[in-house]
Motif scaffolding. Structure first.
Motif, PDB file in Angstrom:
ATOM      1  N   THR A  73       0.724  -1.139  -0.099  1.00  0.00           N
ATOM      2  CA  THR A  73       0.032  -0.097   0.138  1.00  0.00           C
ATOM      3  C   THR A  73       0.885   1.203   0.034  1.00  0.00           C
ATOM      4  OG1 THR A  73      -0.049  -0.003   2.505  1.00  0.00           O
ATOM      5  CG2 THR A  73      -2.145  -1.068   1.295  1.00  0.00           C
ATOM      6  N   ALA A  74       2.058   1.306   0.661  1.00  0.00           N
ATOM      7  CA  ALA A  74       2.900   2.590   0.499  1.00  0.00           C
ATOM      8  C   ALA A  74       3.428   2.846  -0.861  1.00  0.00           C
ATOM      9  CB  ALA A  74       3.982   2.179   1.186  1.00  0.00           C
ATOM     10  N   THR A  75       3.132   1.967  -1.879  1.00  0.00           N
ATOM     11  CA  THR A  75       3.614   2.525  -3.222  1.00  0.00           C
ATOM     12  C   THR A  75       2.254   3.256  -3.879  1.00  0.00           C
ATOM     13  OG1 THR A  75       2.529   0.499  -4.301  1.00  0.00           O
ATOM     14  CG2 THR A  75       5.045   0.599  -3.392  1.00  0.00           C
ATOM     15  N   LEU A  76       1.357   3.330  -3.178  1.00  0.00           N
ATOM     16  CA  LEU A  76      -0.187   3.915  -3.717  1.00  0.00           C
ATOM     17  C   LEU A  76      -0.073   5.414  -3.614  1.00  0.00           C
ATOM     18  CD1 LEU A  76      -2.379   1.027  -3.111  1.00  0.00           C
ATOM     19  CD2 LEU A  76      -0.715   1.227  -5.059  1.00  0.00           C
ATOM     20  N   GLY A  77       0.960   6.167  -2.949  1.00  0.00           N
ATOM     21  CA  GLY A  77       0.616   7.834  -2.655  1.00  0.00           C
ATOM     22  C   GLY A  77       0.632   8.407  -3.947  1.00  0.00           C
ATOM     23  N   GLY A  78       0.451   9.830  -3.736  1.00  0.00           N
ATOM     24  CA  GLY A  78       0.367  10.463  -4.829  1.00  0.00           C
ATOM     25  C   GLY A  78      -0.756  10.933  -5.115  1.00  0.00           C
ATOM     26  N   GLU A  79      -1.092  12.033  -6.451  1.00  0.00           N
ATOM     27  CA  GLU A  79      -2.175  12.519  -6.616  1.00  0.00           C
ATOM     28  C   GLU A  79      -2.211  12.370  -8.350  1.00  0.00           C
ATOM     29  OE1 GLU A  79      -2.444  16.690  -5.916  1.00  0.00           O
ATOM     30  OE2 GLU A  79      -2.561  16.216  -3.699  1.00  0.00           O
ATOM     31  N   GLY A  80      -3.499  12.510  -9.046  1.00  0.00           N
ATOM     32  CA  GLY A  80      -3.557  12.177 -10.355  1.00  0.00           C
ATOM     33  C   GLY A  80      -3.883  10.913 -10.666  1.00  0.00           C
ATOM     34  N   LEU A  81      -3.742  10.639 -11.948  1.00  0.00           N
ATOM     35  CA  LEU A  81      -4.415   9.098 -12.455  1.00  0.00           C
ATOM     36  C   LEU A  81      -3.161   8.082 -12.448  1.00  0.00           C
ATOM     37  CD1 LEU A  81      -6.482   7.646 -14.190  1.00  0.00           C
ATOM     38  CD2 LEU A  81      -5.282   8.348 -16.326  1.00  0.00           C
ATOM     39  N   LEU A  82      -2.165   8.409 -12.236  1.00  0.00           N
ATOM     40  CA  LEU A  82      -1.118   7.707 -12.233  1.00  0.00           C
ATOM     41  C   LEU A  82      -1.220   6.490 -10.670  1.00  0.00           C
ATOM     42  CD1 LEU A  82       1.537   6.089 -13.365  1.00  0.00           C
ATOM     43  CD2 LEU A  82       2.826   7.825 -12.153  1.00  0.00           C
ATOM     44  N   PRO A  83      -1.418   7.179  -9.837  1.00  0.00           N
ATOM     45  CA  PRO A  83      -1.599   6.253  -8.645  1.00  0.00           C
ATOM     46  C   PRO A  83      -2.841   5.625  -8.787  1.00  0.00           C
ATOM     47  CG  PRO A  83      -1.301   8.916  -7.982  1.00  0.00           C
ATOM     48  CD  PRO A  83      -1.475   8.768  -9.315  1.00  0.00           C
ATOM     49  N   ILE A  84      -3.842   6.037  -9.269  1.00  0.00           N
ATOM     50  CA  ILE A  84      -5.011   5.030  -9.485  1.00  0.00           C
ATOM     51  C   ILE A  84      -4.638   3.859 -10.294  1.00  0.00           C
ATOM     52  CG2 ILE A  84      -7.399   5.120 -10.173  1.00  0.00           C
ATOM     53  CD1 ILE A  84      -7.673   7.883  -9.717  1.00  0.00           C
ATOM     54  N   ALA A  85      -3.931   4.205 -11.500  1.00  0.00           N
ATOM     55  CA  ALA A  85      -3.553   3.095 -12.285  1.00  0.00           C
ATOM     56  C   ALA A  85      -2.748   2.191 -11.552  1.00  0.00           C
ATOM     57  CB  ALA A  85      -3.012   3.811 -13.641  1.00  0.00           C
ATOM     58  N   THR A  86      -1.723   2.861 -11.050  1.00  0.00           N
ATOM     59  CA  THR A  86      -0.868   2.082 -10.175  1.00  0.00           C
ATOM     60  C   THR A  86      -1.587   1.036  -9.083  1.00  0.00           C
ATOM     61  OG1 THR A  86       0.970   3.452 -10.306  1.00  0.00           O
ATOM     62  CG2 THR A  86       1.270   2.031  -8.760  1.00  0.00           C
ATOM     63  N   ALA A  87      -2.442   1.729  -8.594  1.00  0.00           N
ATOM     64  CA  ALA A  87      -3.246   0.773  -7.384  1.00  0.00           C
ATOM     65  C   ALA A  87      -4.075  -0.280  -8.066  1.00  0.00           C
ATOM     66  CB  ALA A  87      -4.191   1.808  -6.613  1.00  0.00           C
TER      67      ALA A  87
END
Length: 348
Positions: free
Chosen positions: A251-265
């Protein structure tokens, strides 16, 4: 959906050969390797798998009993026809029932096997399959307590919406001739067409006839061995993932804002196993620290629908094209859920 595309319940167990039981050997090999190189983990994994199987046992027994009963009585044709109504209604009911049922991504497998082997149309089954692991009444209460009522309602809508979306896509694909005969281990000859064209008469008191009693026993035994084999391997792998891949690292890899964190999650959530209840406080903590709410939603939806252990059980149950559709729908649905929830959060 034409009834010629359904699968005869009695045919699934008859195709299971000893060659198909190689998953037992893999499970044994894992335990032996752990015993040699990590003895404490071997014991923990064996206990975890045993407890998980016991927790799943009520659903497994119920599903196997239904399949065996349908095969022995000849009622499978009637059951298939019950689910052969208007596709939109069947898909909607499947998604709604899934959102209210207390199944996890692995625990839902026995019930899915029962539904498919009885010939329930794949679109309705897929709707139930996709929505069921995401939300249930107890999960709703816990999600509301940890992440807030808005998040709980949104996750419930995501569960039902994903079910409707997945069921509709599968229905469209099947109208084009794709994804017919979804189960593995089916003999040739028209996808069970002979079973439908010449159904046996229904005999509710099947125990009064020796042949039907034999059918019940053989179907129950073969189906139980098939499902238990793959669920055992799935739970062993789950125990290793929980032991060797800390949830905090995922879960620590899912921080940040924008579309990229959602795609990564979304991408992380599909292969990574994280129990839905255990994930809530971790995602809640990361949201409090600045993680995008949409990323949290995408991770919970993707992780709830499928994981490596659950995917293995799905792979053993259905044909590759159906498996690919299942994974693809999970990815698209989780990403869409995250994006929509992020947009809603930005507007409110």
């Amino acid at each position: 959906m034409n009834l010629r595309t359904v699968v005869a319940p009695s045919r699934l167990p008859s195709r299971i050969s000893w060659r198909k039981h190689r998953a037992w050997l893999v499970s044994a090999a894992i335990l032996v390797a752990l015993a040699l190189f990590d003895t404490p983990q071997a014991a923990e994994s064996a206990i975890f798998a045993g407890r998980s199987l016991l927790a799943t046992a009520p659903f497994l027994v119920l599903s196997v009993t239904i399949v065996a009963w349908a095969a022995a009585t000849g009622a499978e044709n009637l059951i298939a026809r019950m689910f052969n109504g208007a596709p939109a209604i069947m898909i909607g009911l499947g998604a709604l029932a899934g959102g209210l049922s207390p199944f996890c991504s692995c625990g839902v497998i026995p019930l899915i096997a029962a539904l498919l082997t009885m010939g329930v149309p794949l679109p309705a089954v897929m709707a139930f399959w996709l929505s069921s692991p995401i939300m249930d009444p107890s999960m709703f209460v816990l999600t509301a307590g940890v992440l807030g009522l808005e998040f709980a309602v949104a996750k419930t809508l995501a569960a039902v919406g994903l079910g409707v979306f997945g069921g509709t896509v599968v229905h469209v694909l099947m109208k084009g001739g794709a994804l017919v005969d979804p189960l593995r281990d089916v003999r040739g000859g028209g996808c069970g067409g002979a079973w439908i064209r010449a159904p046996k008469p229904v005999v509710w008191r099947f125990w009064a006839e020796p042949d039907r009693r034999t059918t019940f026993g053989r179907t129950a035994l073969s189906t139980t061995l098939f499902l238990a084999m793959w669920l055992t391997l799935a739970f062993l792998l789950e125990s290793l993932m929980l032991a060797w891949i800390p949830a905090e690292t995922v879960t620590a890899t899912l921080g940040g804002e924008g579309l990229l964190p959602i795609a990564t999650a979304t991408l992380v959530g599909v292969p990574a196993y994280l129990n839905g209840y255990a994930a809530l406080p971790l995602v809640g903590g990361l949201v409090d620290q600045g993680m995008a709410p949409g990323a949290g939603m995408a991770f919970l939806v993707a992780g709830g629908v499928t994981s490596i252990p659950a995917a293995m059980a799905v792979w053993a149950l259905v044909r590759p094209k159906v498996f690919t559709a299942y994974i693809s729908l999970s990815l698209v649905g989780a990403l869409a859920s995250g994006v929509l929830f992020q947009l809603w959060s930005a507007l409110t």
